[in-house]
Scaffold this active site. Structure first.
Site, PDB file in Angstrom:
ATOM      1  N   LYS B  78      -2.189   3.318  -4.865  1.00  0.00           N
ATOM      2  CA  LYS B  78      -0.895   2.696  -4.539  1.00  0.00           C
ATOM      3  C   LYS B  78       0.154   3.784  -4.332  1.00  0.00           C
ATOM      4  O   LYS B  78       0.169   4.786  -5.055  1.00  0.00           O
ATOM      5  CB  LYS B  78      -0.505   1.746  -5.684  1.00  0.00           C
ATOM      6  CG  LYS B  78       0.695   0.856  -5.411  1.00  0.00           C
ATOM      7  CD  LYS B  78       0.944  -0.117  -6.577  1.00  0.00           C
ATOM      8  CE  LYS B  78       2.185  -0.975  -6.341  1.00  0.00           C
ATOM      9  NZ  LYS B  78       2.451  -1.917  -7.457  1.00  0.00           N
ATOM     10  N   SER B 156       3.394  -6.869  -6.126  1.00  0.00           N
ATOM     11  CA  SER B 156       3.714  -5.763  -5.249  1.00  0.00           C
ATOM     12  C   SER B 156       2.506  -4.945  -4.809  1.00  0.00           C
ATOM     13  O   SER B 156       2.584  -4.256  -3.801  1.00  0.00           O
ATOM     14  CB  SER B 156       4.714  -4.837  -5.932  1.00  0.00           C
ATOM     15  OG  SER B 156       4.121  -4.194  -7.040  1.00  0.00           O
ATOM     16  N   SER B 180       2.293  -7.873 -10.689  1.00  0.00           N
ATOM     17  CA  SER B 180       2.006  -7.159  -9.441  1.00  0.00           C
ATOM     18  C   SER B 180       0.571  -6.682  -9.259  1.00  0.00           C
ATOM     19  O   SER B 180       0.218  -6.228  -8.178  1.00  0.00           O
ATOM     20  CB  SER B 180       2.930  -5.947  -9.307  1.00  0.00           C
ATOM     21  OG  SER B 180       4.219  -6.348  -8.939  1.00  0.00           O
TER      22      SER B 180
END
Lengths: 95, 493
Positions: B78, B156, B180
């Site tokens: 990420k 997210s 998330s």
């Protein structure tokens, strides 16, 4: 509790985010939506309840107060938008 | 030897050790699938050069008989993790061009264990969002599709979820502040675990709300989650909130035996507006655990409904403080100013240009709730409610419950642009089942257990005791085996 345009302007200024005058009414209305939502918290009886400071019961670790790091000027300045002579450069602050 | 990118971590690990293929083979298979999946917009920074070098080094380690579990396994990272010399911008314009001079603890641990980084993954800006639409790179797209619409992979960690579901990588890192990791896992038919707060180091993870943020793995199976979590977890002197506890062998704790485990069902999670489909999924999950020998008990978490409002005070408050560092001086974007303007103009313009709309909104809400006169009414009250939410869970676990079963999300994946109206609250409601755990610091895992009537994946969430990830993974594994979820998205990209 309702946020007016003056409050929205003040909050934007405290947050150091430029918001143009014509965008303030919409910002105030968004604030009101969020604050209306968090207003529910007033229903909860919190008498005598301690505010949480740490989610896991732990004492922060202590260590000797000694220098453990340093001599990284180049690395620290590497990503600066404007670095000169070993410093971060910013617009003039003092006349 | 085609389709190596479709393997799980466990399958690839075993194949590497048997010499059936090399890490370089695995890595090339993933890089090829990434190149062919531009439409998903999952990978946003290419680190293929580093990946090929890491794969070569991993192959040498494997040949030498020195191969930890993650050795040679290609993963996505990420964009919120600082990766040395590689772009790291948390999907924000304000970190445009930032290349850290240091490596996050999590990626350091993964690389030390031999993992290969294929690239950086899309996300909501500063991890603020539930749809991956708040991204400077544009939205990531869910590989699952049922009609002409592009669906969100959730957020997210949307890029991570999309990449794992589409077999662009074997697994990915994610972070979870209010859901998330778990919500995108549920939206994409993948597994995601948020560990206990303090299990994984936050050092080098771009901060959103420090008292809630935790990193965790996003994988194709529960076993893979156990393997990867073990490599990510552990004490770190550079994060004062990281717990100095030994990391168990999580994979060995997956025994398949959950006889006598007490699983709680919280009545407060049966919220208004929960669809029949989700309610049935939940009932089916409880039945599966019962059939596997667990005991299902009703429990009560009376402050559940106050979790989201408490979160939307605490998280913005911490964000307003954390994100004060983006001022155009030390890194990232700096706005141009006129000769007549001063340093405050520079700060204000830089932050207006650099932060997206949702990030600006949360910073300002946080600024407001921390401002003089409102600190007690909002921030302190929210922290007291947080204490009560944690106490709810403590009482349930003290009564002998081993884990709590709940839906992960109130619905299946929605279309891009469908929930971005004027009312931010509508999007926030996505996290109604996930956010309580972050406030209580507890571990939670989302497991895919079924498809919606429209054909989209749905997930169930198991919530565990503090530091009980091993037990939680074992129960999740049992649920995964009983549900037998094997559907994959049909390739259209």
């Amino acid at each position: 509790m309702s946020i007016d345009i003056d409050t929205a302007r003040r909050v934007a200024s405290l947050a150091r985010i430029r918001v143009e005058e014509d965008a303030l009414p919409e910002l105030a209305s968004e604030f009101n939506a969020v604050l209306g939502f968090i207003e529910q918290l007033t229903e909860v009886d919190v008498e005598g309840v301690e505010p949480m400071t740490s989610v896991t019961p732990q004492r922060l670790k202590r260590r000797e107060d000694v220098v453990t790091d340093g001599d990284q000027q180049d690395k620290i300045l590497k990503n600066a938008p404007d670095a000169r002579e070993g410093f971060f450069a910013v617009p003039k602050v003092v006349e | 030897m085609t389709d190596l990118n479709k393997l799980t971590l466990a399958e690839a690990r075993d194949g590497l050790r048997k010499g059936e293929f090399t890490s370089s083979d695995l890595t090339e298979a993933c890089l090829t699938s990434i190149k062919a999946a531009q439409k998903l917009n999952a990978f946003v920074h290419d680190t293929s050069e580093q990946a090929r070098e890491q794969a070569k080094a991993a192959d040498a380690r494997i040949a030498a008989g020195d191969a930890p579990n993650m050795c040679g396994l290609p993963i996505g990272v990420k964009d919120v993790f600082a990766t040395k010399g590689q772009p790291t911008q948390a999907a924000s314009k304000i970190l445009d061009g930032f290349k850290p001079e240091y490596e996050s603890t999590i990626t350091t641990k993964l690389f030390d264990a031999g993992a290969v980084m294929l690239g950086k993954l899309n996300m909501d800006e500063f991890a603020m969002g539930s749809s991956n639409e708040n991204s400077v790179y544009g939205p990531a797209v869910n590989p699952w599709k049922i009609d002409d619409r592009d669906l969100t992979p959730g957020g997210s960690s949307g890029g991570s979820a999309a990449a794992v579901a589409a077999d662009l990588c074997l697994a990915a890192t994610g972070t979870d502040t209010g859901g998330s990791i778990r919500q995108p896992a549920a939206f994409t038919g993948t597994v995601g675990i948020k560990p206990t707060y303090g299990r994984c180091s936050r050092w080098g993870v771009v901060a959103y709300a420090s008292s809630l943020d935790q990193a965790g793995p996003m994988t194709k199976s529960v076993r893979d989650a156990a393997i990867m979590l073990e490599a990510m977890a552990g004490h770190d002197a550079k994060d004062s909130t990281s717990a100095d506890l030994a990391v168990p062998d999580f994979e060995a704790m997956i025994t398949g035996d959950i006889k006598g485990k007490k699983i709680g069902i919280a009545k407060e999670y049966r919220i208004d507006g929960i669809s029949d489909e989700i309610a049935k999924l939940w009932d089916d999950g409880a039945a599966m655990l019962r059939d596997a020998g667990a005991e299902i008990v009703d429990v009560s978490l009376p402050h559940t409904q106050y979790a989201l409002p408490a979160y939307y005070v605490i998280a913005p408050a911490e964000a307003s403080s954390n994100l004060a560092r983006y001022d155009g001086v030390r890194y990232g974007h700096r706005a141009q100013i006129d000769a007549s303007e001063g340093i405050d103009d520079m700060y204000e313009k830089t932050r207006a240009e650099g932060f997206g709309r949702e990030v600006q909104r949360r910073i300002m809400v946080g600024t407001y709730v921390l401002s003089a006169g409102f600190y007690d009414a909002y921030y302190n009250r929210a922290r007291k409610v947080r204490t009560l939410i944690k106490r709810d869970f403590e009482q349930v676990f003290d009564s002998g419950v081993d884990a709590i079963l709940a839906p992960t999300t109130p619905s299946a994946a929605f279309g891009i642009g469908e929930v971005t109206g004027k009312d931010p609250i509508e999007m926030y409601l996505n996290d109604v089942f996930t956010v309580t755990l972050n406030l209580a610091g507890l571990p939670g895992i989302s497991v895919p257990t079924g498809l919606s009537s429209a054909g989209l994946p749905l997930g169930l969430q198991l919530i565990g005791r503090p530091w009980g990830e091993g037990d939680l993974l074992n129960i999740a594994h049992s649920l995964e085996q009983s549900a037998g979820f094997v559907s994959k998205p049909t390739k259209w990209w």
